[in-house]
Design an enzyme around this catalytic site. Structure first.
Site, PDB file in Angstrom:
ATOM      1  N   HIS A 136       0.822  -1.224   0.000  1.00  0.00           N
ATOM      2  CA  HIS A 136       0.000   0.000   0.000  1.00  0.00           C
ATOM      3  C   HIS A 136       0.852   1.270   0.000  1.00  0.00           C
ATOM      4  CE1 HIS A 136       1.012   0.801   4.203  1.00  0.00           C
ATOM      5  NE2 HIS A 136       1.077  -0.530   4.282  1.00  0.00           N
ATOM      6  N   HIS A 145      11.854  -0.290 -13.077  1.00  0.00           N
ATOM      7  CA  HIS A 145      11.641  -1.733 -13.271  1.00  0.00           C
ATOM      8  C   HIS A 145      11.793  -2.412 -11.909  1.00  0.00           C
ATOM      9  CE1 HIS A 145      13.075  -5.662 -15.521  1.00  0.00           C
ATOM     10  NE2 HIS A 145      12.155  -5.913 -14.609  1.00  0.00           N
TER      11      HIS A 145
HETATM   12  C1  LIG Z   1      24.016  -5.138  -8.678  1.00  0.00           C
HETATM   13  C2  LIG Z   1      24.393  -5.472 -10.109  1.00  0.00           C
HETATM   14  C3  LIG Z   1      23.597  -4.586 -11.075  1.00  0.00           C
HETATM   15  C4  LIG Z   1      25.886  -5.155 -10.211  1.00  0.00           C
HETATM   16  O1  LIG Z   1      26.340  -5.438 -11.477  1.00  0.00           O
HETATM   17  P1  LIG Z   1      27.808  -4.899 -11.896  1.00  0.00           P
HETATM   18  O2  LIG Z   1      27.840  -3.398 -11.813  1.00  0.00           O
HETATM   19  O3  LIG Z   1      28.127  -5.534 -13.219  1.00  0.00           O
HETATM   20  O4  LIG Z   1      28.735  -5.397 -10.717  1.00  0.00           O
HETATM   21  P2  LIG Z   1      29.789  -6.609 -10.697  1.00  0.00           P
HETATM   22  O5  LIG Z   1      29.176  -7.876 -11.170  1.00  0.00           O
HETATM   23  O6  LIG Z   1      31.045  -6.116 -11.339  1.00  0.00           O
HETATM   24  O7  LIG Z   1      30.027  -6.774  -9.118  1.00  0.00           O
HETATM   25  C5  LIG Z   1      30.691  -5.774  -8.368  1.00  0.00           C
HETATM   26  C6  LIG Z   1      30.846  -6.311  -6.961  1.00  0.00           C
HETATM   27  O8  LIG Z   1      29.554  -6.385  -6.328  1.00  0.00           O
HETATM   28  C7  LIG Z   1      29.252  -7.745  -5.962  1.00  0.00           C
HETATM   29  N1  LIG Z   1      27.852  -7.965  -6.293  1.00  0.00           N
HETATM   30  C8  LIG Z   1      27.270  -7.830  -7.517  1.00  0.00           C
HETATM   31  N2  LIG Z   1      25.955  -8.061  -7.450  1.00  0.00           N
HETATM   32  C9  LIG Z   1      25.705  -8.382  -6.165  1.00  0.00           C
HETATM   33  C10 LIG Z   1      24.523  -8.736  -5.483  1.00  0.00           C
HETATM   34  N3  LIG Z   1      23.340  -8.786  -6.131  1.00  0.00           N
HETATM   35  N4  LIG Z   1      24.599  -8.972  -4.161  1.00  0.00           N
HETATM   36  C11 LIG Z   1      25.791  -8.918  -3.505  1.00  0.00           C
HETATM   37  N5  LIG Z   1      26.953  -8.573  -4.113  1.00  0.00           N
HETATM   38  C12 LIG Z   1      26.912  -8.323  -5.416  1.00  0.00           C
HETATM   39  C13 LIG Z   1      30.204  -8.606  -6.793  1.00  0.00           C
HETATM   40  O9  LIG Z   1      30.441  -9.830  -6.161  1.00  0.00           O
HETATM   41  C14 LIG Z   1      31.404  -7.726  -6.888  1.00  0.00           C
HETATM   42  O10 LIG Z   1      32.096  -7.815  -5.670  1.00  0.00           O
HETATM   43  P3  LIG Z   1      33.723  -7.750  -5.633  1.00  0.00           P
HETATM   44  O11 LIG Z   1      34.095  -6.391  -6.155  1.00  0.00           O
HETATM   45  O12 LIG Z   1      34.035  -7.930  -4.180  1.00  0.00           O
HETATM   46  O13 LIG Z   1      34.187  -8.861  -6.505  1.00  0.00           O
HETATM   47  C15 LIG Z   1      24.100  -6.960 -10.485  1.00  0.00           C
HETATM   48  O14 LIG Z   1      25.027  -7.841  -9.897  1.00  0.00           O
HETATM   49  C16 LIG Z   1      22.701  -7.403 -10.075  1.00  0.00           C
HETATM   50  O15 LIG Z   1      22.414  -7.807  -8.945  1.00  0.00           O
HETATM   51  N6  LIG Z   1      21.788  -7.314 -11.068  1.00  0.00           N
HETATM   52  C17 LIG Z   1      20.419  -7.687 -10.899  1.00  0.00           C
HETATM   53  C18 LIG Z   1      19.974  -8.573 -12.063  1.00  0.00           C
HETATM   54  C19 LIG Z   1      18.501  -8.783 -12.064  1.00  0.00           C
HETATM   55  O16 LIG Z   1      17.829  -8.794 -11.046  1.00  0.00           O
HETATM   56  N7  LIG Z   1      17.954  -8.895 -13.261  1.00  0.00           N
HETATM   57  C20 LIG Z   1      16.521  -9.035 -13.431  1.00  0.00           C
HETATM   58  C21 LIG Z   1      16.194  -9.317 -14.876  1.00  0.00           C
HETATM   59  S1  LIG Z   1      14.462  -9.374 -15.115  1.00  0.00           S
END
Ligand SMILES: CC(C)(COP(=O)(O)OP(=O)(O)OC[C@H]1O[C@@H](n2cnc3c(N)ncnc32)[C@H](O)[C@@H]1OP(=O)(O)O)[C@@H](O)C(=O)NCCC(=O)NCCS
Length: 214
Positions: A136, A145
């Site tokens: 709510h 998104h």
């Molecule tokens: C948060 C996010 C956007 C970061 O992506 P990015 O900028 O490419 O970051 P990286 O993959 O380079 O990760 C950077 C650091 O954050 C950490 N990290 C990335 N995503 C994380 C998450 N969801 N939770 C915890 N740690 C995370 C990585 O392990 C990395 O740590 P390190 O530097 O100690 O190695 C991505 O990991 C994520 O969670 N995306 C969501 C995807 C999703 O929900 N899609 C839906 C499609 S419908």
């Protein structure tokens, strides 16, 4: 008379949107989809029409929905098609629940299992994805998104263009700033400023967005 709908986008999200629209009886006739990158001839029987440059010449379409996951791209195309005089439609799964006392904008996608509870406002061109909970009194800004399985507790505000990753949670009354990204599985327990990425439990900032993402 059914509305003639153009779907913009040819990826996985377009499959979901077309699947939802096909569930509506005779309300919409989907004339086809456009895509900058598609190499497939049809999606669920809906034909590929060409890339987005053909849209101004598509006299047959009178309404549209942008079925692209990237928030910035979806915003740009949405605004362009509004300027062309096309009407945005919503694709709301019949297996979702949208309270009659919620306020819903245009060009919105609500996927199966999502719940939008009373007194929440969903602005234009938002994706409320599979199995999400918008409780709510939430406000979700335009072009945001909310990814599958994530939950917004009561009174949460999500800024324009923000992305809430899969299975993230936001506790009551918190604000996610414009164009910020909440990583998959994060738990947001404090307000998040604009244009940052946060991850983890509790969610902490890992980076500032590059200018082109804002
Ligand atoms: C948060 C996010 C956007 C970061 O992506 P990015 O900028 O490419 O970051 P990286 O993959 O380079 O990760 C950077 C650091 O954050 C950490 N990290 C990335 N995503 C994380 C998450 N969801 N939770 C915890 N740690 C995370 C990585 O392990 C990395 O740590 P390190 O530097 O100690 O190695 C991505 O990991 C994520 O969670 N995306 C969501 C995807 C999703 O929900 N899609 C839906 C499609 S419908």
């Amino acid at each position: 008379m059914s509305k003639k709908v153009l779907v913009v986008g040819g990826g996985g999200h377009a499959k979901v949107v077309i699947d939802i629209l096909k569930g509506y009886d005779d309300c919409y006739e989907i004339i086809g989809f456009t895509s900058q990158t598609s190499d497939i001839e049809n999606i669920l029987g809906v034909p590929y029409l060409g890339d987005d440059s053909i849209i101004p010449n598509l006299q047959i379409a009178n309404c549209f929905i942008v079925a692209i996951g990237n928030n910035k791209t979806r915003k740009n195309i949405f605004e362009r098609l509004i300027r062309l005089g096309l009407e945005p439609i919503n694709a709301i799964s019949q297996s979702s629940y949208v309270s009659p006392n919620a306020h819903i904008g245009r060009g919105i996608v609500v996927v199966a299992g999502a719940v939008i509870n009373p007194c929440s406002t969903i602005h234009d061109n938002v994706i409320i994805n599979t199995l999400t909970g918008i409780d709510h009194d939430c406000v979700v800004g335009a072009h945001a998104h909310i990814a599958p399985g994530s939950s917004l507790a009561g009174g949460v505000k999500v800024g324009e263009g923000a992305f809430i990753g899969m299975k993230a949670s936001v506790i009551p009354e918190k604000t996610i700033g414009e164009w910020s990204v909440v990583g998959s599985g994060a738990v947001v327990v404090s307000d998040i400023p604009s244009a940052v990425t946060v991850v983890g439990v509790p969610a902490k900032k890992i980076l500032e967005q590059k200018d082109e993402l804002k």
